[in-house]
Design a protein around this motif. Sequence first.
Motif, PDB file in Angstrom:
ATOM      1  N   VAL A   1       1.153   6.320  -3.028  1.00 40.51           N
ATOM      2  CA  VAL A   1       1.196   5.762  -4.697  1.00 40.51           C
ATOM      3  C   VAL A   1      -0.409   6.021  -4.622  1.00 40.51           C
ATOM      4  O   VAL A   1      -1.336   5.442  -4.107  1.00 40.51           O
ATOM      5  CB  VAL A   1       1.423   4.296  -3.921  1.00 40.51           C
ATOM      6  CG1 VAL A   1       1.156   3.311  -5.125  1.00 40.51           C
ATOM      7  CG2 VAL A   1       2.635   4.078  -3.483  1.00 40.51           C
TER       8      VAL A   1
ATOM      9  N   GLU B   1       3.022   6.897  -9.313  1.00 41.18           N
ATOM     10  CA  GLU B   1       3.450   7.628  -8.284  1.00 41.18           C
ATOM     11  C   GLU B   1       3.596   9.221  -8.357  1.00 41.18           C
ATOM     12  O   GLU B   1       3.645   9.720  -9.424  1.00 41.18           O
ATOM     13  CB  GLU B   1       4.881   6.950  -7.586  1.00 41.18           C
ATOM     14  CG  GLU B   1       4.893   5.707  -7.010  1.00 41.18           C
ATOM     15  CD  GLU B   1       6.220   5.151  -6.414  1.00 41.18           C
ATOM     16  OE1 GLU B   1       6.312   5.550  -5.111  1.00 41.18           O
ATOM     17  OE2 GLU B   1       7.082   5.316  -7.479  1.00 41.18           O
TER      18      GLU B   1
ATOM     19  N   PHE C   1       7.532   0.166  -8.358  1.00 36.66           N
ATOM     20  CA  PHE C   1       8.069   1.628  -8.489  1.00 36.66           C
ATOM     21  C   PHE C   1       9.146   1.680  -9.639  1.00 36.66           C
ATOM     22  O   PHE C   1       9.737   0.474  -9.915  1.00 36.66           O
ATOM     23  CB  PHE C   1       8.371   2.109  -7.186  1.00 36.66           C
ATOM     24  CG  PHE C   1       9.443   1.699  -6.484  1.00 36.66           C
ATOM     25  CD1 PHE C   1      11.072   1.958  -6.896  1.00 36.66           C
ATOM     26  CD2 PHE C   1       9.462   0.512  -5.801  1.00 36.66           C
ATOM     27  CE1 PHE C   1      12.011   1.546  -6.149  1.00 36.66           C
ATOM     28  CE2 PHE C   1      10.435  -0.198  -5.017  1.00 36.66           C
ATOM     29  CZ  PHE C   1      11.751   0.499  -5.208  1.00 36.66           C
TER      30      PHE C   1
ATOM     31  N   THR D   1       8.930   7.175  -0.924  1.00 36.61           N
ATOM     32  CA  THR D   1       7.779   6.962  -1.190  1.00 36.61           C
ATOM     33  C   THR D   1       7.335   5.371  -0.665  1.00 36.61           C
ATOM     34  O   THR D   1       8.066   4.706  -0.448  1.00 36.61           O
ATOM     35  CB  THR D   1       7.354   6.799  -2.674  1.00 36.61           C
ATOM     36  OG1 THR D   1       8.207   5.657  -3.108  1.00 36.61           O
ATOM     37  CG2 THR D   1       8.015   7.862  -3.572  1.00 36.61           C
TER      38      THR D   1
END
Length: 668
Positions: free
Chosen positions: A14, A31, A174, A410
């Motif tokens: 990130v 991201e 996100f 992620t």
Amino acid sequence: MRFSPSIVALAILVTSAVASPISRSDFVIHEKRHSVPRLWTRGEKLDSSVVIPVRIALTQSNLESGYQFLEDVSHPSSKNYGKHWTPKEVIDKFKPSRETVTAVRTWLEEEGISRSRIRLSPGRNWLEFNATVGEAERLLRAEYHVYEHDQSGQPHVACTEYSVPAHVRRHIDFVTPTLHFDAKIKPRDANRLPRRGVVPAVKPGTGHDIGLTDGWKPKLGQDVNVQSLKPNLTACATATTLDCLRALYKFKGFRDGHKLAKGNSYGIVEYTPQAYVPSDLDEFMTKFRPGAVGVRPILDSIDGGVVQQESKSFGLNGESDLDLEYAIGLVYPQPVTLYQVGDLVEGASFNNFLDGIDGTYCGGDDPTQDGVYPDPYNVTGAYEGPEDCGTFAPTKVISTSYGYNEADLTPAYEMRQCNEYMKLGMMGVTVLYSSGDYGVAGNSGQCIDPTTGAYNNGTSGLFNPGFPATCPYVTAVGATQTKANANLAHLPAGTQPETACETVIYSGGGFSNVFPLPAYQAPAVTSWFKNNNVPYGADRFNNSGTTRGFPDVAANGANYVIAIDGKFSLVFGTSASSPTFGSIITLINDKLLSAGKPTVGFINPALYAHPDVLNDVVEGGNRGCGTPGFTAVKGWDPVTGLGTPDYGKMLKMFEGLAHGGYGGGYGN
């Protein structure tokens, strides 16, 4: 959160806010993926007219204080130990603010996504809408491509980076679909997806066994003639049974007529098409727990979860048979709840499971990773009911033997899921995950190339930690094995009959590249770095000493005798360790509840404060990535954690904590 320099160069990050090179100067990269996961190849750019479901995870309130809230009810020194929160209290504390919802919705409308297209999830934590690829690319300053898995042919939609306005960034965790890649713990039927113009997530005809990631699938050993097994515990080094586990961890279990505490079921999570075979369950119980013959788990069918019996193989039945034979065998007559997640068409993911037990988590499911319900493609046999959203209550203990590589997803995605486990802990739920079976390597022995960040064949490279085992709000369970010369029938006092598992599998362990070191674990990890000559540097693992270490604990994971598809065989894996450890916690909860005391809830702070209630394992290692891995040593280590359970000592400790004090241990 800190990373060693070499990890920063290759991990999926990130990123910090920087001006987007793609478009307007007020956009920043949210991201970015620096490399494509191993075995995935980027293909053609996705047509701009294809429709994709966009899901925006809104920043929740008060998460910065979440650890303190959890420790307040979990740490043995806290005056509020055991005073768990109600679901409503958790919901009210963490729901996104009105400011967050308004800021993100306003941005979407300014970009041409009309209010009528946007849906706010029931828990106010997701904004959802469908958009063409062209709209999504303009909205996120991204470029979508089709990726294909080199072995299965599985296609996937993804981009390598995306941006959001600088003033909105703090309101967004996100966005999906973006950087995340399918972890393949569920099947898919690709034939129905093109009808809506969405790229399919699994190629048909690739085989049912892909439904469970190979790194967490129990490993099959030789067949066993159970009639020849000696009943006197002398063969436990080569054939682990219920009696062997009771001898190792000093508990007897309950008699058939035991008066049960109310509200104490043991939860086991399975993902369709993995399913137990009822006849296997009965065959196992006939031999090892006759009173439980005919007993079945309570079925909580999440999103059409089905205990399918049409296709049978070790790959389809091995995990579920193992989990349920030992969970039921060890805790009977305590009930066991089976969370069977996903139908035979859409399948399911960890998110689908969490949706099913927490309505506030619902709303962000992504077809490229999660099952979407009701099935939108009108496929025969698909689950047509509504998405299960808080339909089932979480049991007091939940064990899961499935997992990802941490690098598959992620950090933002993993943090949001990890925070959900934190909330469960606040409500008094113990969540256990197996730590993996390839030592310091990831699924199937994958390691990370230090230059490209891609996975390699496991002979070299950076260690590859597993998730959710690295989440600091779960209890990660590694694997041990009984020593070859250990006679559990005549074990001298003070003898440690176990080593780290080095037969067929190696206990998963190491250090996270995502999660910071939790306070409850800091003394143990700091001591490990200080007192041991660690043979590797940042070229192998995150050696900063500031990130989460795993596993937390361990239990036997070798030579389990299970009934599988009409015969008895040996299996190996942390897939066995986690349900075994969870069984012991379930038995302890029964004692506590029967005495009017709270359940143990999140156990990590108490165990790290009082490690003497566990059996320290000081032999063996967890090799991988072309190295011997780490070595089991005195105290906590990234192989077997704090050690294996001692039921009597653990029960005494938790009973003392529930009374408001415990004198054992040396604390932190």
